[in-house]
Design a protein around this motif. Structure first.
Motif, PDB file in Angstrom:
ATOM      1  N   VAL A  13     -13.188 -29.198 -38.066  1.00  0.00           N
ATOM      2  CA  VAL A  13     -14.383 -28.405 -38.331  1.00  0.00           C
ATOM      3  C   VAL A  13     -15.591 -29.328 -38.173  1.00  0.00           C
ATOM      4  CG1 VAL A  13     -15.614 -27.027 -40.035  1.00  0.00           C
ATOM      5  CG2 VAL A  13     -13.119 -26.948 -39.941  1.00  0.00           C
ATOM      6  N   VAL A  14     -16.477 -28.980 -37.237  1.00  0.00           N
ATOM      7  CA  VAL A  14     -17.673 -29.778 -36.941  1.00  0.00           C
ATOM      8  C   VAL A  14     -18.901 -28.934 -37.259  1.00  0.00           C
ATOM      9  CG1 VAL A  14     -18.964 -31.010 -35.168  1.00  0.00           C
ATOM     10  CG2 VAL A  14     -16.462 -30.984 -35.092  1.00  0.00           C
ATOM     11  N   VAL A  15     -19.790 -29.472 -38.080  1.00  0.00           N
ATOM     12  CA  VAL A  15     -21.049 -28.791 -38.405  1.00  0.00           C
ATOM     13  C   VAL A  15     -22.194 -29.692 -37.970  1.00  0.00           C
ATOM     14  CG1 VAL A  15     -22.505 -27.873 -40.234  1.00  0.00           C
ATOM     15  CG2 VAL A  15     -20.038 -27.575 -40.358  1.00  0.00           C
ATOM     16  N   GLU A  16     -23.135 -29.096 -37.230  1.00  0.00           N
ATOM     17  CA  GLU A  16     -24.329 -29.822 -36.804  1.00  0.00           C
ATOM     18  C   GLU A  16     -25.557 -29.131 -37.374  1.00  0.00           C
ATOM     19  OE1 GLU A  16     -24.026 -29.737 -32.556  1.00  0.00           O
ATOM     20  OE2 GLU A  16     -22.894 -31.618 -32.516  1.00  0.00           O
ATOM     21  N   VAL A  17     -26.472 -29.917 -37.885  1.00  0.00           N
ATOM     22  CA  VAL A  17     -27.750 -29.414 -38.390  1.00  0.00           C
ATOM     23  C   VAL A  17     -28.821 -29.922 -37.444  1.00  0.00           C
ATOM     24  CG1 VAL A  17     -29.358 -29.405 -40.314  1.00  0.00           C
ATOM     25  CG2 VAL A  17     -26.902 -29.441 -40.756  1.00  0.00           C
ATOM     26  N   ARG A  18     -29.639 -28.998 -36.956  1.00  0.00           N
ATOM     27  CA  ARG A  18     -30.638 -29.339 -35.949  1.00  0.00           C
ATOM     28  C   ARG A  18     -32.057 -29.180 -36.502  1.00  0.00           C
ATOM     29  NH1 ARG A  18     -28.377 -29.787 -30.911  1.00  0.00           N
ATOM     30  NH2 ARG A  18     -26.215 -29.087 -30.798  1.00  0.00           N
ATOM     31  N   SER A  19     -32.950 -29.919 -35.884  1.00  0.00           N
ATOM     32  CA  SER A  19     -34.372 -29.770 -36.220  1.00  0.00           C
ATOM     33  C   SER A  19     -34.904 -28.528 -35.519  1.00  0.00           C
ATOM     34  CB  SER A  19     -35.156 -31.005 -35.763  1.00  0.00           C
ATOM     35  OG  SER A  19     -35.183 -31.056 -34.349  1.00  0.00           O
ATOM     36  N   GLN A  72     -33.021 -30.919 -31.902  1.00  0.00           N
ATOM     37  CA  GLN A  72     -32.369 -32.222 -31.971  1.00  0.00           C
ATOM     38  C   GLN A  72     -31.406 -32.264 -33.157  1.00  0.00           C
ATOM     39  OE1 GLN A  72     -35.129 -35.362 -32.722  1.00  0.00           O
ATOM     40  NE2 GLN A  72     -33.596 -36.973 -32.580  1.00  0.00           N
ATOM     41  N   VAL A  73     -30.202 -32.806 -32.945  1.00  0.00           N
ATOM     42  CA  VAL A  73     -29.233 -32.926 -34.037  1.00  0.00           C
ATOM     43  C   VAL A  73     -29.731 -33.995 -35.000  1.00  0.00           C
ATOM     44  CG1 VAL A  73     -26.871 -33.521 -34.664  1.00  0.00           C
ATOM     45  CG2 VAL A  73     -27.309 -32.193 -32.597  1.00  0.00           C
ATOM     46  N   ILE A  74     -29.926 -33.581 -36.261  1.00  0.00           N
ATOM     47  CA  ILE A  74     -30.405 -34.507 -37.289  1.00  0.00           C
ATOM     48  C   ILE A  74     -29.228 -35.061 -38.087  1.00  0.00           C
ATOM     49  CG2 ILE A  74     -31.775 -34.717 -39.386  1.00  0.00           C
ATOM     50  CD1 ILE A  74     -33.643 -32.685 -38.287  1.00  0.00           C
ATOM     51  N   ALA A  75     -28.252 -34.196 -38.369  1.00  0.00           N
ATOM     52  CA  ALA A  75     -27.084 -34.621 -39.146  1.00  0.00           C
ATOM     53  C   ALA A  75     -25.887 -33.815 -38.688  1.00  0.00           C
ATOM     54  CB  ALA A  75     -27.327 -34.420 -40.640  1.00  0.00           C
ATOM     55  N   SER A  76     -24.716 -34.393 -38.848  1.00  0.00           N
ATOM     56  CA  SER A  76     -23.492 -33.680 -38.529  1.00  0.00           C
ATOM     57  C   SER A  76     -22.400 -34.142 -39.483  1.00  0.00           C
ATOM     58  CB  SER A  76     -23.068 -33.896 -37.081  1.00  0.00           C
ATOM     59  OG  SER A  76     -22.724 -35.242 -36.862  1.00  0.00           O
ATOM     60  N   ASP A  77     -21.372 -33.306 -39.591  1.00  0.00           N
ATOM     61  CA  ASP A  77     -20.250 -33.627 -40.464  1.00  0.00           C
ATOM     62  C   ASP A  77     -19.005 -33.024 -39.835  1.00  0.00           C
ATOM     63  OD1 ASP A  77     -18.954 -34.724 -42.644  1.00  0.00           O
ATOM     64  OD2 ASP A  77     -19.294 -32.966 -43.926  1.00  0.00           O
ATOM     65  N   GLN A  78     -17.881 -33.635 -40.040  1.00  0.00           N
ATOM     66  CA  GLN A  78     -16.641 -33.062 -39.550  1.00  0.00           C
ATOM     67  C   GLN A  78     -15.506 -33.406 -40.503  1.00  0.00           C
ATOM     68  OE1 GLN A  78     -15.980 -34.486 -35.609  1.00  0.00           O
ATOM     69  NE2 GLN A  78     -15.475 -36.551 -36.225  1.00  0.00           N
ATOM     70  N   LEU A  79     -14.596 -32.459 -40.636  1.00  0.00           N
ATOM     71  CA  LEU A  79     -13.430 -32.621 -41.492  1.00  0.00           C
ATOM     72  C   LEU A  79     -12.219 -32.026 -40.791  1.00  0.00           C
ATOM     73  CD1 LEU A  79     -14.796 -31.685 -45.046  1.00  0.00           C
ATOM     74  CD2 LEU A  79     -14.128 -33.948 -44.240  1.00  0.00           C
ATOM     75  N   LEU A  80     -11.063 -32.496 -41.184  1.00  0.00           N
ATOM     76  CA  LEU A  80      -9.817 -31.985 -40.639  1.00  0.00           C
ATOM     77  C   LEU A  80      -9.272 -30.909 -41.581  1.00  0.00           C
ATOM     78  CD1 LEU A  80      -7.577 -32.233 -38.497  1.00  0.00           C
ATOM     79  CD2 LEU A  80      -6.491 -33.892 -40.009  1.00  0.00           C
ATOM     80  N   TRP A  81      -9.044 -29.727 -41.045  1.00  0.00           N
ATOM     81  CA  TRP A  81      -8.472 -28.621 -41.811  1.00  0.00           C
ATOM     82  C   TRP A  81      -7.009 -28.493 -41.420  1.00  0.00           C
ATOM     83  CZ3 TRP A  81      -6.148 -24.118 -40.085  1.00  0.00           C
ATOM     84  CH2 TRP A  81      -5.898 -23.141 -41.068  1.00  0.00           C
TER      85      TRP A  81
END
Length: 122
Positions: free
Chosen positions: A100-106, A110-119
């Motif tokens: 699971v990949v989440v990207e937060v954009r301005s 532009q991608v400011i932050a992202s996070d990823q986890l294994l489900w």
């Protein structure tokens, strides 16, 4: 007739005072610019922290949901603004898993932050 006695040199000359004031003025301008840059950097770091919090929240929401995670997008309020986020679900390294990949954009995209986890499916 003897020359009049010279006055003692106890003070600063006008040139010495002017040079000292010029140096002090340059130092004061440099400090003002530095404080402005420091403030701008602090605002930028606060924005990145809020965006990282949104990314982590959306990743955890997907992981903790009883249903398998799905691709989604939306906006979440953090700090004083709404942050647009986008969640993608990629195949995992082994069967019955997903990344699971989440990207937060301005606002500019532009991608400011992202996070990823294994489900993994229970």
């Amino acid at each position: 007739m003897p020359a009049p006695p010279e006055p003692p040199a106890n003070g600063f000359s006008l040139i010495e005072v002017m040079v000292a004031l010029a140096i002090f003025g340059m130092a004061a301008v440099a400090l003002v610019r530095l404080s402005g840059l420091s403030l701008a950097g602090a605002v930028h770091l606060a924005d990145r922290q809020h965006a990282a919090t949104v990314a982590r929240n959306q990743t955890l929401d997907a992981i903790l949901s009883p249903a398998p995670p799905t691709a989604d997008q939306g906006r979440e309020r953090a700090g004083l603004r709404d942050w647009p986020w986008q969640r993608r679900v990629l195949p995992g390294p082994v069967p019955r898993t997903a990344i699971v990949v989440v990207e937060v954009r301005s606002d500019a995209g532009q991608v400011i932050a992202s996070d990823q986890l294994l489900w993994s499916q229970p």
